[in-house]
Design a protein around this motif. Structure first.
Motif, PDB file in Angstrom:
ATOM      1  N   ASP A 122       0.811  -1.220   0.000  1.00  0.00           N
ATOM      2  CA  ASP A 122       0.000   0.000   0.000  1.00  0.00           C
ATOM      3  C   ASP A 122       0.845   1.271   0.000  1.00  0.00           C
ATOM      4  OD1 ASP A 122      -2.406  -1.391  -0.040  1.00  0.00           O
ATOM      5  OD2 ASP A 122      -2.557  -1.466   2.139  1.00  0.00           O
ATOM      6  N   ARG A 123       2.158   1.131  -0.221  1.00  0.00           N
ATOM      7  CA  ARG A 123       3.035   2.295  -0.195  1.00  0.00           C
ATOM      8  C   ARG A 123       2.853   3.137  -1.456  1.00  0.00           C
ATOM      9  NH1 ARG A 123       7.980   0.233   1.419  1.00  0.00           N
ATOM     10  NH2 ARG A 123       7.384   0.821   3.518  1.00  0.00           N
ATOM     11  N   VAL A 124       2.841   4.459  -1.255  1.00  0.00           N
ATOM     12  CA  VAL A 124       2.798   5.435  -2.346  1.00  0.00           C
ATOM     13  C   VAL A 124       3.827   6.509  -2.048  1.00  0.00           C
ATOM     14  CG1 VAL A 124       0.358   5.012  -2.871  1.00  0.00           C
ATOM     15  CG2 VAL A 124       0.985   6.827  -1.248  1.00  0.00           C
ATOM     16  N   VAL A 125       4.001   7.420  -2.989  1.00  0.00           N
ATOM     17  CA  VAL A 125       4.942   8.521  -2.831  1.00  0.00           C
ATOM     18  C   VAL A 125       4.183   9.837  -2.910  1.00  0.00           C
ATOM     19  CG1 VAL A 125       7.009   9.653  -3.741  1.00  0.00           C
ATOM     20  CG2 VAL A 125       6.737   7.170  -3.970  1.00  0.00           C
ATOM     21  N   ILE A 126       4.424  10.681  -1.932  1.00  0.00           N
ATOM     22  CA  ILE A 126       3.997  12.070  -2.049  1.00  0.00           C
ATOM     23  C   ILE A 126       5.181  12.775  -2.692  1.00  0.00           C
ATOM     24  CG2 ILE A 126       3.312  14.178  -0.845  1.00  0.00           C
ATOM     25  CD1 ILE A 126       2.186  12.370   1.393  1.00  0.00           C
ATOM     26  N   GLU A 127       4.987  13.191  -3.945  1.00  0.00           N
ATOM     27  CA  GLU A 127       6.058  13.831  -4.697  1.00  0.00           C
ATOM     28  C   GLU A 127       5.769  15.328  -4.772  1.00  0.00           C
ATOM     29  OE1 GLU A 127       8.059  12.066  -8.352  1.00  0.00           O
ATOM     30  OE2 GLU A 127       6.808  13.675  -9.198  1.00  0.00           O
ATOM     31  N   ILE A 128       6.714  16.114  -4.303  1.00  0.00           N
ATOM     32  CA  ILE A 128       6.535  17.560  -4.192  1.00  0.00           C
ATOM     33  C   ILE A 128       7.446  18.271  -5.189  1.00  0.00           C
ATOM     34  CG2 ILE A 128       6.598  19.536  -2.622  1.00  0.00           C
ATOM     35  CD1 ILE A 128       6.628  17.292  -0.323  1.00  0.00           C
ATOM     36  N   THR A 129       6.828  18.941  -6.144  1.00  0.00           N
ATOM     37  CA  THR A 129       7.572  19.783  -7.076  1.00  0.00           C
ATOM     38  C   THR A 129       7.796  21.110  -6.368  1.00  0.00           C
ATOM     39  OG1 THR A 129       6.572  18.688  -8.973  1.00  0.00           O
ATOM     40  CG2 THR A 129       7.566  20.868  -9.355  1.00  0.00           C
ATOM     41  N   LEU A 130       9.046  21.430  -6.125  1.00  0.00           N
ATOM     42  CA  LEU A 130       9.376  22.548  -5.245  1.00  0.00           C
ATOM     43  C   LEU A 130       9.221  23.912  -5.917  1.00  0.00           C
ATOM     44  CD1 LEU A 130      12.448  20.883  -3.549  1.00  0.00           C
ATOM     45  CD2 LEU A 130      10.084  21.014  -2.721  1.00  0.00           C
ATOM     46  N   THR A 131       8.761  24.859  -5.118  1.00  0.00           N
ATOM     47  CA  THR A 131       8.587  26.236  -5.581  1.00  0.00           C
ATOM     48  C   THR A 131       9.340  27.232  -4.708  1.00  0.00           C
ATOM     49  OG1 THR A 131       6.556  26.446  -4.281  1.00  0.00           O
ATOM     50  CG2 THR A 131       6.315  25.803  -6.594  1.00  0.00           C
ATOM     51  N   ARG A 132       9.674  26.843  -3.480  1.00  0.00           N
ATOM     52  CA  ARG A 132      10.325  27.779  -2.559  1.00  0.00           C
ATOM     53  C   ARG A 132      11.141  26.989  -1.537  1.00  0.00           C
ATOM     54  NH1 ARG A 132       6.168  31.429   0.062  1.00  0.00           N
ATOM     55  NH2 ARG A 132       6.330  32.459  -1.949  1.00  0.00           N
ATOM     56  N   ALA A 133      12.245  27.596  -1.114  1.00  0.00           N
ATOM     57  CA  ALA A 133      13.063  27.023  -0.056  1.00  0.00           C
ATOM     58  C   ALA A 133      13.521  28.138   0.868  1.00  0.00           C
ATOM     59  CB  ALA A 133      14.269  26.297  -0.626  1.00  0.00           C
ATOM     60  N   MET A 134      13.593  27.811   2.132  1.00  0.00           N
ATOM     61  CA  MET A 134      14.078  28.758   3.155  1.00  0.00           C
ATOM     62  C   MET A 134      14.927  27.972   4.128  1.00  0.00           C
ATOM     63  SD  MET A 134      10.426  30.565   3.879  1.00  0.00           S
ATOM     64  CE  MET A 134       9.582  28.999   3.786  1.00  0.00           C
ATOM     65  N   GLY A 135      15.738  28.676   4.873  1.00  0.00           N
ATOM     66  CA  GLY A 135      16.466  27.999   5.924  1.00  0.00           C
ATOM     67  C   GLY A 135      17.748  28.676   6.310  1.00  0.00           C
ATOM     68  N   ARG A 136      18.377  28.050   7.285  1.00  0.00           N
ATOM     69  CA  ARG A 136      19.680  28.471   7.766  1.00  0.00           C
ATOM     70  C   ARG A 136      20.419  27.175   8.106  1.00  0.00           C
ATOM     71  NH1 ARG A 136      18.857  32.136  12.079  1.00  0.00           N
ATOM     72  NH2 ARG A 136      18.683  33.735  10.494  1.00  0.00           N
ATOM     73  N   ALA A 137      21.260  26.759   7.197  1.00  0.00           N
ATOM     74  CA  ALA A 137      21.977  25.509   7.405  1.00  0.00           C
ATOM     75  C   ALA A 137      23.435  25.806   7.628  1.00  0.00           C
ATOM     76  CB  ALA A 137      21.792  24.577   6.198  1.00  0.00           C
TER      77      ALA A 137
END
Length: 137
Positions: A122-137
């Motif tokens: 029953d496994r599926v993938v939530i696939e996210i086409t990215l539009t924005r990224a934020m962060g402090r790495a």
């Protein structure tokens, strides 16, 4: 702090390769947020701005929320935090059920998290086409 998805710096990409639990935020049909702990993989090379993937059971609330948004997909966010470092990826999610897409996402998960999930028909993938990224790495 905004991140250029076309050219993210190596520290940001590296942070998404480390083993961290993440959150996925979807929107329920009533408009309220649904936030859940997940494993996420980030592929900065996928598509024009990258792809994030979450493997899950097709009967989960998060899948229902994405499907309820219709064929255009659902606006979602994934996030991870480690002390003062943090990263958020936003985009439009769709559900992928093709065996090759699921196998690819499982392999990416195993690479990031150091373990292969048990088989799940029953496994599926939530696939996210990215539009924005934020962060402090």
């Amino acid at each position: 702090m905004a991140i250029d998805l076309r050219d993210p710096d190596e520290s940001y990409v590296s942070f998404w390769r480390e083993r961290h639990m993440c959150t996925l935020t979807t929107i329920r049909p009533d408009g309220t947020p649904h936030v859940v702990a997940v494993g996420v993989t980030f592929d900065p090379e996928g598509g024009p701005k990258g792809i994030a993937r979450v493997i899950t059971n097709k009967h989960s609330r998060k899948v229902a929320n994405v499907l309820a948004a219709g064929p255009e997909g659902a606006r979602v966010a994934v996030c991870q935090v480690d002390a003062g470092r943090w990263a958020t990826l936003e985009g439009r999610a769709v559900i992928r059920t093709e065996p090759e897409a699921v196998a690819d996402a499982v392999a990416r998960y195993a690479d990031r998290y150091g373990r292969t999930p048990t088989p799940n028909p029953d496994r599926v993938v939530i696939e996210i086409t990215l539009t924005r990224a934020m962060g402090r790495a």
